[in-house]
Design a protein around this motif. Sequence first.
Motif, PDB file in Angstrom:
ATOM      1  N   GLU A  59       0.990   8.073   7.698  1.00 10.38           N
ATOM      2  CA  GLU A  59       1.278   9.354   7.047  1.00 10.38           C
ATOM      3  C   GLU A  59       0.951  10.520   7.971  1.00 10.38           C
ATOM      4  O   GLU A  59       1.735  11.481   8.075  1.00 10.38           O
ATOM      5  CB  GLU A  59       0.471   9.463   5.742  1.00 10.38           C
ATOM      6  CG  GLU A  59       0.933   8.521   4.643  1.00 10.38           C
ATOM      7  CD  GLU A  59       0.008   8.544   3.439  1.00 10.38           C
ATOM      8  OE1 GLU A  59       0.468   8.163   2.346  1.00 10.38           O
ATOM      9  OE2 GLU A  59      -1.190   8.913   3.602  1.00 10.38           O
ATOM     10  N   ASP A  84      -2.731   5.428   6.063  1.00 10.65           N
ATOM     11  CA  ASP A  84      -3.351   6.720   6.360  1.00 10.65           C
ATOM     12  C   ASP A  84      -2.855   7.248   7.709  1.00 10.65           C
ATOM     13  O   ASP A  84      -2.454   8.410   7.836  1.00 10.65           O
ATOM     14  CB  ASP A  84      -4.876   6.591   6.433  1.00 10.65           C
ATOM     15  CG  ASP A  84      -5.538   6.475   5.067  1.00 10.65           C
ATOM     16  OD1 ASP A  84      -4.884   6.797   4.057  1.00 10.65           O
ATOM     17  OD2 ASP A  84      -6.714   6.055   5.033  1.00 10.65           O
ATOM     18  N   ARG A  93       2.188   1.742  -3.433  1.00  6.59           N
ATOM     19  CA  ARG A  93       1.113   2.189  -4.335  1.00  6.59           C
ATOM     20  C   ARG A  93       0.920   3.696  -4.258  1.00  6.59           C
ATOM     21  O   ARG A  93       0.579   4.341  -5.255  1.00  6.59           O
ATOM     22  CB  ARG A  93      -0.192   1.468  -3.963  1.00  6.59           C
ATOM     23  CG  ARG A  93      -1.326   1.698  -4.944  1.00  6.59           C
ATOM     24  CD  ARG A  93      -2.642   1.166  -4.424  1.00  6.59           C
ATOM     25  NE  ARG A  93      -3.120   1.936  -3.279  1.00  6.59           N
ATOM     26  CZ  ARG A  93      -3.726   3.121  -3.377  1.00  6.59           C
ATOM     27  NH1 ARG A  93      -3.917   3.676  -4.558  1.00  6.59           N
ATOM     28  NH2 ARG A  93      -4.140   3.755  -2.289  1.00  6.59           N
ATOM     29  N   ARG A  94       1.192   4.262  -3.072  1.00  6.01           N
ATOM     30  CA  ARG A  94       1.034   5.702  -2.887  1.00  6.01           C
ATOM     31  C   ARG A  94       2.283   6.489  -3.274  1.00  6.01           C
ATOM     32  O   ARG A  94       2.320   7.709  -3.121  1.00  6.01           O
ATOM     33  CB  ARG A  94       0.680   6.000  -1.431  1.00  6.01           C
ATOM     34  CG  ARG A  94      -0.604   5.354  -0.965  1.00  6.01           C
ATOM     35  CD  ARG A  94      -0.962   5.781   0.446  1.00  6.01           C
ATOM     36  NE  ARG A  94      -2.122   5.045   0.933  1.00  6.01           N
ATOM     37  CZ  ARG A  94      -2.893   5.440   1.942  1.00  6.01           C
ATOM     38  NH1 ARG A  94      -2.634   6.596   2.562  1.00  6.01           N
ATOM     39  NH2 ARG A  94      -3.925   4.705   2.346  1.00  6.01           N
ATOM     40  N   ALA A 108      -4.571   0.145   3.970  1.00  7.94           N
ATOM     41  CA  ALA A 108      -4.811   1.543   3.622  1.00  7.94           C
ATOM     42  C   ALA A 108      -5.111   2.363   4.872  1.00  7.94           C
ATOM     43  O   ALA A 108      -4.638   3.500   5.003  1.00  7.94           O
ATOM     44  CB  ALA A 108      -5.964   1.657   2.626  1.00  7.94           C
ATOM     45  N   GLU A 113       0.824  -1.202   0.000  1.00 11.38           N
ATOM     46  CA  GLU A 113       0.000   0.000   0.000  1.00 11.38           C
ATOM     47  C   GLU A 113       0.861   1.256   0.000  1.00 11.38           C
ATOM     48  O   GLU A 113       0.550   2.231  -0.696  1.00 11.38           O
ATOM     49  CB  GLU A 113      -0.938   0.002   1.212  1.00 11.38           C
ATOM     50  CG  GLU A 113      -1.777   1.259   1.376  1.00 11.38           C
ATOM     51  CD  GLU A 113      -2.703   1.533   0.200  1.00 11.38           C
ATOM     52  OE1 GLU A 113      -3.152   2.697   0.069  1.00 11.38           O
ATOM     53  OE2 GLU A 113      -3.003   0.599  -0.580  1.00 11.38           O
TER      54      GLU A 113
END
Length: 315
Positions: free
Chosen positions: A310, A307, A29-30, A303, A26
């Motif tokens: 971050e 989140d 992917r970001r 995810a 994930e």
Amino acid sequence: MQILFVADPLESFVIYKDSTFAMMREAQRRGHQIVACEPGSMSWESGGKVTARVRFITLTGDKKQWFDETEARSMALAEFDAVVMRKDPPFDSEYFYATHLLSQAEREGAKVFNKPQALREHPEKLAIMEFAHFISPTLVTRTAQDIRAFHAQHQDIILKPLDGMGGMGIFRVGPDGRNLGSIIETLNRGGATSVMVQKFLPDIVQGDKRVLIIGGKPVPYCLARIPQGNEVRGNLAAGGKGVAQPLSNEDKAIAETIGAKLVQRGLLLIGLDVIGHNVTEINVTSPTCFQEIHDQTGCDVAALFVDALELAARA
């Protein structure tokens, strides 16, 4: 961001079920850069910072050769935007020493999740003591006489070592007390090792639920790990069957209460083990079940974690 994962050897990952792999996938992917190292590669020398020999990797999408290593070099942990401690238990002396190196890295500017001080202060079996109103009758002792008295009172009990994982070393002793003496000798080693003893919970037939808490908030689904055959353990590593299900209102309330308190101490990710109405463990080292929940419900736990990571890294 550049994210350093401190974990077991990459070559040992079983990627179809590994939660650390799901986090990495994930994050990549970001657009984040994935970097990995093992705890044993960390070091510190006076006059310098905590460093590690790290591996820059790219996930390939292939099931066998799942990553390409693009570069390897020594770097200070403080150079990364986030350091994610994901070394699997046991919480042995080397794990303990690794948390001290990570604490020094924090003093040098690193942002480490879960916070190493919190890892030290919340051993997974013993962390439940703070939340005694959520647990079943429980005893922690080195004394064989105490264990026998607990069995005499509760009749059907579970005994387990404090440093076990994946259901390792768990024993059930029923009302007849069969093999209790031998089990005590095996686990407490003549009084040298502490043992946890808990009243057996018949609700285990409905599963040992893994309730994940991210950033203090419960994930909407848990994974009920249901014992198979004559097995008393629901752990997936012990052959349990994982069935994802929505959180009950009671489990949600318990998770919100515990999560709200522990997130303030730097525990970004927590995995409660819940049997029936009772919390049996609070997992903080490397909670799992991300992929099983996602595969069965579509809830993207990785995810939710990235989140929160971050947000915490920017704070």
